[in-house]
Design a protein around this motif. Sequence first.
Motif, PDB file in Angstrom:
ATOM      1  N   LYS A 133     -80.498  35.189  40.032  1.00  0.00           N
ATOM      2  CA  LYS A 133     -79.833  36.419  40.474  1.00  0.00           C
ATOM      3  C   LYS A 133     -80.686  37.040  41.582  1.00  0.00           C
ATOM      4  O   LYS A 133     -81.407  38.009  41.360  1.00  0.00           O
ATOM      5  N   LYS A 170     -72.469  33.078  45.684  1.00  0.00           N
ATOM      6  CA  LYS A 170     -72.309  33.292  44.237  1.00  0.00           C
ATOM      7  C   LYS A 170     -73.399  32.551  43.477  1.00  0.00           C
ATOM      8  O   LYS A 170     -73.878  33.015  42.445  1.00  0.00           O
ATOM      9  N   LYS A 174     -71.833  32.340  32.789  1.00  0.00           N
ATOM     10  CA  LYS A 174     -71.791  33.703  32.245  1.00  0.00           C
ATOM     11  C   LYS A 174     -72.770  33.787  31.082  1.00  0.00           C
ATOM     12  O   LYS A 174     -73.014  32.792  30.396  1.00  0.00           O
ATOM     13  N   LYS A 178     -73.169  23.455  41.760  1.00  0.00           N
ATOM     14  CA  LYS A 178     -73.304  24.812  41.207  1.00  0.00           C
ATOM     15  C   LYS A 178     -71.954  25.281  40.672  1.00  0.00           C
ATOM     16  O   LYS A 178     -70.945  25.189  41.363  1.00  0.00           O
ATOM     17  N   LYS A 238     -70.002  28.398  37.951  1.00  0.00           N
ATOM     18  CA  LYS A 238     -70.188  29.768  37.443  1.00  0.00           C
ATOM     19  C   LYS A 238     -70.747  29.749  36.022  1.00  0.00           C
ATOM     20  O   LYS A 238     -70.247  29.033  35.155  1.00  0.00           O
ATOM     21  N   LEU A 255     -69.467  26.268  43.237  1.00  0.00           N
ATOM     22  CA  LEU A 255     -69.681  27.684  43.517  1.00  0.00           C
ATOM     23  C   LEU A 255     -70.235  27.846  44.925  1.00  0.00           C
ATOM     24  O   LEU A 255     -71.067  27.050  45.354  1.00  0.00           O
TER      25      LEU A 255
END
Length: 661
Positions: free
Chosen positions: A552, A626, A331, A327, A329, A622
């Motif tokens: 999320k 997160k 964006k 995993k 990050k 990650l």
Amino acid sequence: MSSHSHQNLHSKLSAAGLLITLGIIYGDIGTSPLYVMKAIIGDSPISKDLILGGLSCIFWTLTLQTTLKYVIITLSADNHGEGGIFALYALVKRTKIQWLIVPAIIGGSALLADGIITPPISVSSAVEGLRIFKPDIPTIPIVIAILFVLFTIQQFGTKLVGKFFAPMMLIWFSMLSVLGIIQMATNLSVFNAINPYYAYHLLTSNVSDQGFFILGAVFLCTTGAEALYSDMGHCGRKNIRISWIFVKSALVLNYFGQGAYLLSHQGKTLTELAKSNPNPFYLIMPDWFQPAGIVISTLAAVIASQALISGSFTLINEAMRLNFWPKVKIKFPTDVKGQLYIPSLNWMLFFGCVGIVIYFRESSNMEHAYGLAIILCMIMTTILLNFYLIMKRVKWYFIAPLILIYLTIEFSFLAANITKFKDGGFVTLFIALILIGIMSTWFLAKKISKNYTKIVKIDTYKKVLAELSVDLSIPKYATHLVYMTNATRTDEIEEKVMYSILQKRPKRADIYWFIHVNILSEPYKKEYRVTPIVEDDLYRVDFYLGFREPTKINLMFKEVIKDMVKKGEMDITSRYESLNKNNIIGDFKFVLSEKFLSNDSDLTFFENIVMNAYFFMKKFSLSEEKGFGLDSSSVKVEQFPMVLHPPEIIDMKRIECTTIN
């Protein structure tokens, strides 16, 4: 995105759609005229057989490989509108054939590895055109500067730049066509190259000093076909198929124009024609147009690189969802569907590209290394495509010859490209091997971990959880206590979750929640289901997310709670008397378990290597909180030993102690 809107995406045809397709899809394949003819001729003297044979090979490669295999057949294999090798794997995974993961991982890694060499070769080929005016200009700093700007702007998304891409690529393909037509007007005999005999003659005789291995250079004309399939979700099948007619025409006209120019200079070598920049692409330009031609070529090369970078982000995002990649990050710089930015990958690609530029220095040296990894990706796509056609119940007498023809073509390209290994092909293969190692290790470790995760029935614990919830002798841990679970059945839970609630430190809460995330084999879907296990005490929420949807959980879980409150299924007011009186919302606490390898594990040699590599990579990935998009202020991470192959019961004998008088 619903299946209906995917239908629209693929059946919708519009001028705007066609223009956007030019900007997004064809960067890689569209800039190949910059270096293909130069690579085919090499140091050989120009001859009629070499030029017509080379053009014939290009024409039939673009027709059979790009048009028939990719644009007509493979584009039909869409996963709810999305394309690419991982989307294809997600489709054929349903056949339950375990080993299909091998071509998926090899293909994905090879595509990513070639993504590191595409930006340098495209930008270098374009920038080297400056040598026409200044033969001793140092191109390396210029190439690195352009690449740096390109990778820096990724974080802002390509929405703004995208508006500039499409018209620019329209200018580029129009320029290719016009330059080609002007040259062909002087020598129409170049059209003889459509006869496949010339291709056969070139490959079986000693016309070129490369012989059969000239296919390694020819292959450069179709390297962007795999990227074209990967980007299908952005534009739709119909827009790609229609715009390809224009793109292929422009490419063929330019290649044939270069051929017509070279036919009028038989007997010479490329260096005799132009010492400073012996590239037929620039030689066919009128002198007055060359400055503009170099600027347009450089911009087109930057756009080609952009398409591959965006494709790499999508590829790694899919790899994470399929458990092939740690995993990292992600964006979402704009609200454009499917557009994302992965900082770690962006800078990894940038340093990889800079390394390629410094190591190879010239685009002609990069040509030697280019293509070896991508042909592996194409072979893997063919293997997966075979199973997709079987799954679609296509008749075997159609599948067998088709797959056989493509495996023959692609293995011929592979054989020709193998010679590139020592000239630099080892660089991309080495990168591909590292990526294969990461993907395989991550996948195997997840599988081993799952095999040794003990699952228990929730029914066994219902009574004790209900009693714990009202046991005032234990201090309250939280109003709502939330655990993430990997147990796929609603009546099951990991033993470690129960251990955390009941034994690690008894955790009293008014309501316990178990959340499970199901990653679907379709790209865009967001659904959930709530299962009450013990009314007003214990609930399970299952999220069903497409493999391209961001995870999320914090925001999604809030929506679930909001919906349940609205429907009167849940009261989230705090259970503390003083807070309840004043309608204060109860607190939510997430508990995540972080595994570490227990010293009690009795691992085999292979498992030891895999698990140690996995935990090493995990340090750089990650964190779970997160990864799930949780708010760290409401998360408690518990360390939990992972015991693989628990040791045998130790047979010990107690010795009675003697009393001392």
